[in-house]
Design a protein around this motif. Structure first.
Motif, PDB file in Angstrom:
ATOM      1  N   TYR A 273       1.245  -1.012   0.099  1.00 19.92           N
ATOM      2  CA  TYR A 273      -0.454   0.251   0.102  1.00 19.92           C
ATOM      3  C   TYR A 273       0.761   1.049   0.175  1.00 19.92           C
ATOM      4  N   ILE A 274       1.784   1.224   0.624  1.00 14.57           N
ATOM      5  CA  ILE A 274       3.174   2.711   0.717  1.00 14.57           C
ATOM      6  C   ILE A 274       3.074   1.968  -1.655  1.00 14.57           C
ATOM      7  N   ARG A 275       3.692   0.752  -1.938  1.00 16.17           N
ATOM      8  CA  ARG A 275       4.050   1.648  -3.392  1.00 16.17           C
ATOM      9  C   ARG A 275       2.775   1.719  -3.968  1.00 16.17           C
ATOM     10  N   THR A 276       1.394   2.198  -3.453  1.00 13.91           N
ATOM     11  CA  THR A 276       0.254   2.192  -4.222  1.00 13.91           C
ATOM     12  C   THR A 276       0.418   4.142  -3.968  1.00 13.91           C
TER      13      THR A 276
ATOM     14  N   ARG B  98       2.520   6.047  -3.332  1.00 13.82           N
ATOM     15  CA  ARG B  98       4.061   6.395  -4.376  1.00 13.82           C
ATOM     16  C   ARG B  98       3.704   6.703  -5.677  1.00 13.82           C
ATOM     17  N   ALA B  99       2.537   5.295  -5.983  1.00  7.33           N
ATOM     18  CA  ALA B  99       2.492   5.593  -7.523  1.00  7.33           C
ATOM     19  C   ALA B  99       1.200   6.611  -7.981  1.00  7.33           C
ATOM     20  N   TYR B 100       0.817   7.127  -6.808  1.00  7.44           N
ATOM     21  CA  TYR B 100      -0.122   7.972  -7.108  1.00  7.44           C
ATOM     22  C   TYR B 100       0.601   8.765  -6.564  1.00  7.44           C
ATOM     23  N   GLY B 101       1.674   9.340  -6.585  1.00 10.74           N
ATOM     24  CA  GLY B 101       3.034  10.464  -6.794  1.00 10.74           C
ATOM     25  C   GLY B 101       2.408  11.396  -5.261  1.00 10.74           C
ATOM     26  N   LEU B 102       1.792  10.597  -4.751  1.00 12.17           N
ATOM     27  CA  LEU B 102       2.208  11.396  -3.208  1.00 12.17           C
ATOM     28  C   LEU B 102       2.681  12.232  -2.837  1.00 12.17           C
ATOM     29  N   SER B 103       3.415  13.284  -1.845  1.00 16.78           N
ATOM     30  CA  SER B 103       4.952  13.476  -1.727  1.00 16.78           C
ATOM     31  C   SER B 103       6.303  12.569  -0.189  1.00 16.78           C
ATOM     32  N   GLU B 104       7.050  12.173  -0.707  1.00 16.91           N
ATOM     33  CA  GLU B 104       7.232  11.102  -0.103  1.00 16.91           C
ATOM     34  C   GLU B 104       7.362  11.345   1.567  1.00 16.91           C
TER      35      GLU B 104
ATOM     36  N   MET C 214       4.582  12.793   2.468  1.00 14.14           N
ATOM     37  CA  MET C 214       3.248  12.613   2.894  1.00 14.14           C
ATOM     38  C   MET C 214       3.346  11.136   3.162  1.00 14.14           C
TER      39      MET C 214
ATOM     40  N   LYS D  85       2.027  10.889   6.441  1.00 18.12           N
ATOM     41  CA  LYS D  85       0.649   9.878   7.640  1.00 18.12           C
ATOM     42  C   LYS D  85       0.220   8.001   6.787  1.00 18.12           C
ATOM     43  N   TYR D  86       1.027   8.267   6.177  1.00 25.15           N
ATOM     44  CA  TYR D  86       0.619   6.565   5.056  1.00 25.15           C
ATOM     45  C   TYR D  86       0.783   5.067   5.585  1.00 25.15           C
ATOM     46  N   ALA D  87       2.469   6.371   6.546  1.00 27.35           N
ATOM     47  CA  ALA D  87       3.253   5.065   6.683  1.00 27.35           C
ATOM     48  C   ALA D  87       3.408   4.766   8.665  1.00 27.35           C
TER      49      ALA D  87
END
Lengths: 323, 320
Positions: free
Chosen positions: B211-214, B216-222, B224, B228-230
């Motif tokens: 899901y972290i790859r997801t 990143r694949a959607y271009g969210l900033s590192e 964020m 946030k996500y991790a």
């Protein structure tokens, strides 16, 4: 003639393993036309997923060498700095992943996933407006009670539902290129058909090109315009889906088709004898030669180039003879 | 959520009861006659007898157990046999000191340990990552009271920057704060390293998730993706381990209180044990147990607030 959206030239990808250098992609050349759906098929280990990852610059940690070019709308993605590649992701390129069970973050709601993708395009968009767009996207991928589902966490949704959420994310990006990496492999057969139908019906909304990666020729036939058959890190045949599937020229494509549609005389499933080429072994001749029923000595010593056939292009020195 | 809360509450009560039983048995079997210890070897037999009957020590064990439970449940922790004051008032008198020390230590450990752990995870193999690995293991291995003694030596004796002992004059905030620095540091030192290691490990694991790859694949900033996500995912195992570790932290506080001669539950219990002052030992330890169990309850609830998969019900209903 209009330039293709993506043109990949002689893309090579090498990774270091404890057995030596593995040649994951052995010189891929292909084009993705604007507004077209390209199907990439091949067995596990043919390099189709690695190709998809390389297009987004997601390289595994053990990659030791990348060469060639991936020209996306005039820009070679391989020459960009990481921050520049990132500006393409989620704006011009989006990806749908193979396993919807693990591709969504378990501790955030569907709404969070979608709103962040929307705000990536339009920073500062009020949350209310973003939520409205997210709800509309969920509705357009066939999720009933979209408003309610926005508040759901991924574990509260079924696999097919999660894949619809992933597709909704891709829709919100409105990418020029959507890479769908085996988006239905992890799903039940009935759900698989629904997802393919959905992708088909969304072609209008997804005005860009789609790369649909699958090992299932039937799905590709149903959804795609163009076809690219990969084997052992190479492209062995490409052309229009309608042509290639009717007049397959490469022995591997024929074998693949035979596996898909025919049973043999005794009603057993047909399979291709032999195993996929070891990626660590160097390529001296045709990569398919060890398993090819039509192999001759010349096949083992020269690497066949992709050359025009009556159904597209095929990398076989004998396709006229065996046709 | 509510059902989960109540089931946790029931377990909590059972744990406290179990702890009370254990506590009672321990004071019953511990060697050393409390009467002799408290009154001294010169005490007359009559005095000893009166003392024993005052403390109820001549009763059979099940009667004493029953009295202990009945007293505690009615809010009576007993009376200090030395001063005659109620144990409850003794505990309440020093409880704030221990709580302030414990919470300032955990706060310091979290606000420094978490960012350090995130940095180490996102800059794997960097100089700071390596230094942190070494230093944190070193600090985890050294007990708090040893660190306390060194801090005392360096900052109070050699450099003379900070006061040596005590909790400070009552009402003087700055004096109290200055005297809190070294004890807090000695407890937090171990925990900063511990939390940093914990966060680093969980972060590294989470950053490899699909899901972290997801994201990143959607271009969210590192930024964020990381914060946030991790981070929210990485917090879950961290908080779970932290909850268990808080018991140890209370234990650390006991020793540190003794080293710095600060009033607190630790010093109260320590003194009571050496005097065989059982009502105080029982009452004060019981308060520590309840505190510990309550902290764990809070940790568990925040755990389920972070991880929706633990919650039993919620929006979206059952899987479809």
């Amino acid at each position: 003639m209009v330039h293709p959206l993506v043109s990949i030239r002689d893309l090579k990808l090498e990774a270091s393993t404890n057995r030596g250098v593995a040649h994951i992609l052995r010189g891929i050349s292909l084009e993705i036309g604007r507004g077209r759906i390209l199907g990439i098929v091949g067995e596990s280990g043919s390099g189709k997923s690695s190709l998809a990852q390389t297009m987004l610059s997601f390289l595994p940690a053990n990659v030791s060498g990348v060469s060639g070019e991936i020209v996306f709308d005039g820009v070679d993605l391989l020459k960009l700095r990481p921050s520049e590649v990132q500006s393409y992701r989620g704006r011009r390129i989006a990806k749908i992943f193979q396993d919807p069970m693990t591709a969504l973050n378990p501790v955030f709601t569907v709404a969070t996933h979608l709103v962040d993708v929307i705000r990536r395009r339009e920073p500062g968009l009020p949350r209310k407006e973003a939520l409205r767009q997210a709800e509309a996207a969920l509705t357009s991928v066939g999720i009933a009670d979209a408003r309610l589902r926005l508040e759901a966490y991924p574990h509260q949704l079924s696999g097919g539902m999660r894949q619809r959420v992933m597709i909704a994310m891709a829709l919100l990006v409105r990418p020029d290129l959507l890479i769908a990496d085996e988006p239905t492999t992890a799903l039940d057969a009935t759900v698989e058909a629904q997802i393919v139908d959905l992708l088909k019906s969304l072609r209008q909304e997804l005005s860009g090109s789609i790369v649909f990666i699958s090992h299932h020729l039937g799905l590709v036939a149903e959804l795609c315009d163009d076809l690219c058959v990969m084997y052992g890190g190479t492209v062995v045949e490409s052309g229009l889906v309608a042509d290639v599937l009717v007049r397959p020229r490469h022995p591997y494509t024929r074998a693949l088709l035979a596996c898909e549609i025919e049973d043999d005389a005794e009603g057993r499933l047909v399979s291709i004898p032999g195993e996929v080429q070891d990626p660590v072994a160097p390529m001296t001749g045709c990569i398919f030669a060890p398993r090819c029923p039509h192999v001759v000595e010349a096949c083992r010593v020269t690497v066949p180039a992709l050359r025009p056939s009556d159904s597209g292009r095929a990398a076989c020195i004998r396709f006229e003879e065996i046709a | 959520m509510l059902r989960y809360f109540f089931s946790r509450l029931v377990t909590t009560v059972l744990i406290v009861f179990g702890a009370m039983l254990l506590l009672f048995l321990l004071t019953a079997v511990v060697p050393g006659d409390p009467a002799v210890t408290l009154l001294g070897p010169q005490a007359s037999p009559e005095l000893v007898k009166r003392f024993v009957s005052e403390m109820g020590l001549d009763q059979p064990i099940h009667v004493r157990l029953w009295r202990f439970f009945a007293n505690v449940l009615s809010g009576n922790l007993g009376v200090d046999v030395v001063s005659g004051r109620s144990v409850w008032s003794l505990v309440l008198n020093v409880l704030p000191d221990t709580l302030i020390l414990t919470f300032s230590a955990i706060l310091l450990a979290v606000v420094t340990g978490v960012p350090l752990g995130i940095y180490a995870a996102t800059h794997r193999g960097s100089l700071l990552d390596n230094v942190l690995a070494f230093v944190s293991v070193a600090f985890i291995a050294v007990p708090s009271f040893v660190i306390a003694i060194f801090l005392l030596l360096i900052f109070s004796i050699w450099l003379d920057w900070l006061p040596v002992l005590g909790a400070g004059r009552s009402g003087d905030f700055w004096d109290a704060a200055r005297r809190l620095i070294l004890p807090t540091l000695s407890i937090a030192a171990t925990w900063i390293g511990f939390i940093a290691r914990l966060v680093r490990t969980s972060m590294l694991e989470v950053l490899n998730e699909p899901y972290i790859r997801t994201s990143r694949a959607y271009g969210l900033s590192e930024r964020m993706v990381t914060y946030k996500y991790a981070l929210k995912n990485a917090c879950i195992p961290t908080i779970a381990v932290l909850g268990l570790g808080l018991g140890r932290l209370l234990g650390n506080a006991v020793f540190v209180e003794i080293v710095f001669a600060r009033p607190g539950l630790g010093r109260l219990i320590y003194g009571a044990i050496s005097e065989r002052n059982f009502p105080v030992v029982q009452g004060a330890v019981l308060v520590v147990v309840v505190l510990f169990v309550l902290i764990n309850l809070v940790v568990d609830l925040s755990y389920s607030a972070l991880d929706p998969r633990i919650r039993r019900d919620g929006a979206g209903g059952s899987p479809v």
